[in-house]
Design an enzyme around this catalytic site. Structure first.
Site, PDB file in Angstrom:
ATOM      1  N   SER A  54      43.873  40.362  37.642  1.00 53.63           N
ATOM      2  CA  SER A  54      42.858  41.126  38.342  1.00 53.63           C
ATOM      3  C   SER A  54      41.692  40.235  38.748  1.00 53.63           C
ATOM      4  CB  SER A  54      42.417  42.280  37.468  1.00 53.63           C
ATOM      5  OG  SER A  54      42.195  43.372  38.281  1.00 53.63           O
ATOM      6  N   HIS A  92      50.336  46.578  38.184  1.00 52.43           N
ATOM      7  CA  HIS A  92      49.182  45.710  37.955  1.00 52.43           C
ATOM      8  C   HIS A  92      49.338  44.768  36.761  1.00 52.43           C
ATOM      9  CE1 HIS A  92      45.200  44.658  39.150  1.00 52.43           C
ATOM     10  NE2 HIS A  92      44.755  44.766  37.930  1.00 52.43           N
ATOM     11  N   ASP A  99      51.727  48.101  42.587  1.00 53.81           N
ATOM     12  CA  ASP A  99      50.283  47.978  42.396  1.00 53.81           C
ATOM     13  C   ASP A  99      49.586  47.933  43.754  1.00 53.81           C
ATOM     14  OD1 ASP A  99      47.719  47.334  41.645  1.00 53.81           O
ATOM     15  OD2 ASP A  99      48.180  45.245  41.100  1.00 53.81           O
TER      16      ASP A  99
END
Ligand SMILES: *[C@@H]1O[C@H](CO)[C@@H](O)[C@H](O)[C@H]1NC(C)=O
Ligand SMILES: *[C@@H]1O[C@H](CO)[C@@H](O)[C@H](O)[C@H]1NC(C)=O
Ligand SMILES: *[C@@H]1O[C@H](CO)[C@@H](O)[C@H](O)[C@H]1NC(C)=O
Ligand SMILES: *[C@@H]1O[C@H](CO)[C@@H](O)[C@H](O)[C@H]1NC(C)=O
Ligand SMILES: *[C@@H]1O[C@H](CO)[C@@H](O)[C@H](O)[C@H]1NC(C)=O
Ligand SMILES: *[C@@H]1O[C@H](CO)[C@@H](O)[C@H](O)[C@H]1NC(C)=O
Length: 513
Positions: free
Chosen positions: A178, A468, A443
């Site tokens: 991320s 993710h 994702d």
């Protein structure tokens, strides 16, 4: 809907996503001290906490810029041998424990590499608060919160650590999911650590030999990625699970809006949503639904997991089963509610839903809100084809909000100036090397990441059914073959970087030293 409420939705989206990406959903700093005390009595945590005296401002040479704050980092040295690699997790928008606990991959592969594991907390998150409780007080105290300062922190800390270990030659590999990887985690679905890992390799190639950036939306800035890509991807996940499911959710927003003007509408809405308290506004019900439908695709993992919330394997399909199997006659809103409640009540323990509190505050008061108002501007819109109410990106509204809240103007082109992103396939193949961009197409953040190979050493590992930073999670016995293969490739590539580095190091013939 007025522009202000449109703006609110879009802005909240940005903050939430950023958070998600940047992991703002973590435990709040107020619990920090308690946490430290508790942790010292909890030997089951597989790392030790340390605090590094870090420079407040790496770029300004005024007397006050040399102020020190304590930056937290975690270390696991169980597998380490001197001169062996150091694996560093570049922390993102949240408490570093949360990330370490969700990055089992590093623990799984450490024995093979005899690696030292280090997880560095991002300044202004978790316990690493330069001005303690006053860190978020004003633009003056928040001004030192930005990605360039964070990257410099990592560089300074890594150098100090290597010196203290007398292991300056150890190759360093950075990991980020991320923002950390510019990745997204929920509740800290952080987008940032992954982004940071990729940027760190680009900016500090002398400190790290390579980066694994899982779910790093480094192209979610400016106009590089279509602004509707994120919500289109969310919608596609539902559409792929079932067209009917997508249509039911898409139709539910209008039904919800209609109840606003209906007599007794709020009472009826409170009943439908099994709200613990009578709702004060229909908007909270909308946000509650929205949160469930946006976060679930991010964590559409192939196995049962508890990242943002406890959820079953492939939760999007499970939500769509609920909608498709519903007895005939029910409204779209009722069916959408039932699907969303999977997100909030998979454990079956909720007696009623705390709708008005339930979507959490997404850290609008903490560091992420500041970063979303200054450098990390990720414009997002909902197209007519998405399953959400169409919306535009209200840049003026965002600016007004940021000026009012922090007294600062967003700088939407700064990230692409500082880190690039435009024409990345041409630029990076000449200027960069040794980065893995891993993504799962489930994702929605994947759409703003690198999905094609850039060169022989800047590679994209993409899985159709991944979500993710799925690859960063601990291996489980239920992992599908394609996930095992993705992780195997990652290990092989990292091993290649290390072998190359060691070979160069041994071959000192032509050097002056
Ligand atoms: C390092 O991680 C391993 C695997 O989780 C664990 O068994 C070990 O106790 C940890 N070591 C330290 C010093 O925390
Ligand atoms: C290295 O040692 C110095 C001196 O003891 C200490 O101040 C510093 O915090 C250490 N660095 C790290 C990364 O722990
Ligand atoms: C949560 O799930 C349990 C078990 O299915 C159910 O009995 C309960 O009514 C659910 N709670 C809400 C608020 O829907
Ligand atoms: C939200 O939750 C907090 C604690 O979790 C509580 O103090 C507060 O009263 C709640 N607010 C509402 C509107 O229910
Ligand atoms: C979306 O719908 C609106 C209103 O129906 C319309 O004005 C607009 O042109 C549409 N946009 C696209 C891209 O189809
Ligand atoms: C990138 O190259 C690797 C081999 O180095 C390959 O396995 C992978 O599938 C390629 N990625 C894409 C998106 O084509």
């Amino acid at each position: 809907m007025g522009t202000s409420s449109n703006f609110y939705v879009v802005f909240l989206t940005i903050v939430v996503l950023a958070t998600t990406t940047f992991a703002t959903y973590f435990p709040r700093p107020t619990h920090q001290n308690q946490f430290v005390l508790k942790q010292s009595k909890k030997p089951q945590k597989p790392y030790k906490s340390h605090y590094f005296p870090q420079q407040l401002d790496h770029f300004t040479f005024t007397p006050e810029s040399s102020k020190i704050f304590y930056q937290k980092y975690l270390v696991n040295d169980t597998y380490w041998e001197k001169k062996a690699p150091i694996f560093v997790y570049t922390g993102n928008e949240g408490s570093i424990e949360w990330f370490a606990d969700n990055t089992g991959l590093m623990f799984d592969i450490a024995p093979k590499f005899k690696a030292l594991l280090v997880f560095i907390e991002h300044r202004y998150y978790g316990e690493s608060l330069p001005f303690g409780k006053n860190s978020y007080k004003s633009a003056k105290s928040l001004g030192y919160l930005n990605s360039q300062q964070a990257l410099a922190d990592f560089a300074v800390l890594i150098r100090s650590l290597k010196q203290n270990l007398s292991s300056e030659e150890s190759p360093v590999v950075v990991f980020g999911g991320s923002y950390g990887g510019n990745g997204v985690m929920t509740r800290s679905l952080s987008v940032s650590p992954a982004v940071l890992a990729a940027w760190f390799r680009m900016k500090y190639p002398h400190i790290t030999i390579g980066a694994l950036a899982s779910s790093a939306p480094i192209l979610q800035f400016d106009e590089i990625t279509p602004w509707s890509a994120f919500y289109d991807a969310v919608s596609q996940d539902f559409k792929e699970a079932s067209l009917n499911c997508y249509e039911v959710i898409k139709g539910s927003w209008v039904e919800l809006e209609a109840m606003k003007s209906q007599k007794g509408g709020l009472a009826e809405l409170s009943r439908i949503f099994r709200s613990c308290k009578v709702l004060q506004s229909a908007d909270s019900a909308r946000d509650w639904l929205w949160t469930a439908f946006v976060y679930t695709p991010m964590v559409n993992y192939p196995t049962e997991a508890n990242f943002m919330m406890p959820l079953p394997a492939y939760p999007v399909e499970e939500m769509c089963k609920i909608i498709d199997d519903f007895p005939p006659g029910a409204t779209k809103l009722v069916r959408a509610f039932a699907a969303a409640s999977l997100y909030y009540n998979y454990t079956g323990t909720e007696k009623c839903f705390d709708i008005e509190n339930g979507t959490d505050d997404h850290g609008s008061d903490d560091g992420w809100g500041w970063q979303a108002c200054t450098e990390l501007i990720m414009p997002m819109t909902c197209s007519n084809e998405s399953m959400f109410t169409p919306s535009t990106f209200d840049y003026k509204g965002v600016t007004e909000y940021c000026v009012k809240k922090y007294g600062v103007m967003p700088r939407p082109h700064w990230i692409t100036t500082e880190f690039g992103g435009e024409r990345i396939y041409h630029v990076l193949k000449r200027s960069g090397s040794n980065i893995i961009f891993s993504n799962g197409m489930q994702d929605p953040w994947s759409r703003g990441s690198v999905l094609k190979n850039i060169s022989s050493s800047i590679v994209a590992l993409v899985t159709e059914k991944g979500a993710h930073h799925l690859d960063f999670r601990s291996a489980t016995k239920d992992d599908p073959k394609w996930l095992i293969e993705q992780r195997r490739q990652e290990v092989e590539i990292i091993q290649g970087w290390i072998d190359e580095y060691n070979a160069d190091l041994r071959c000192k013939g032509g050097k002056t030293e």
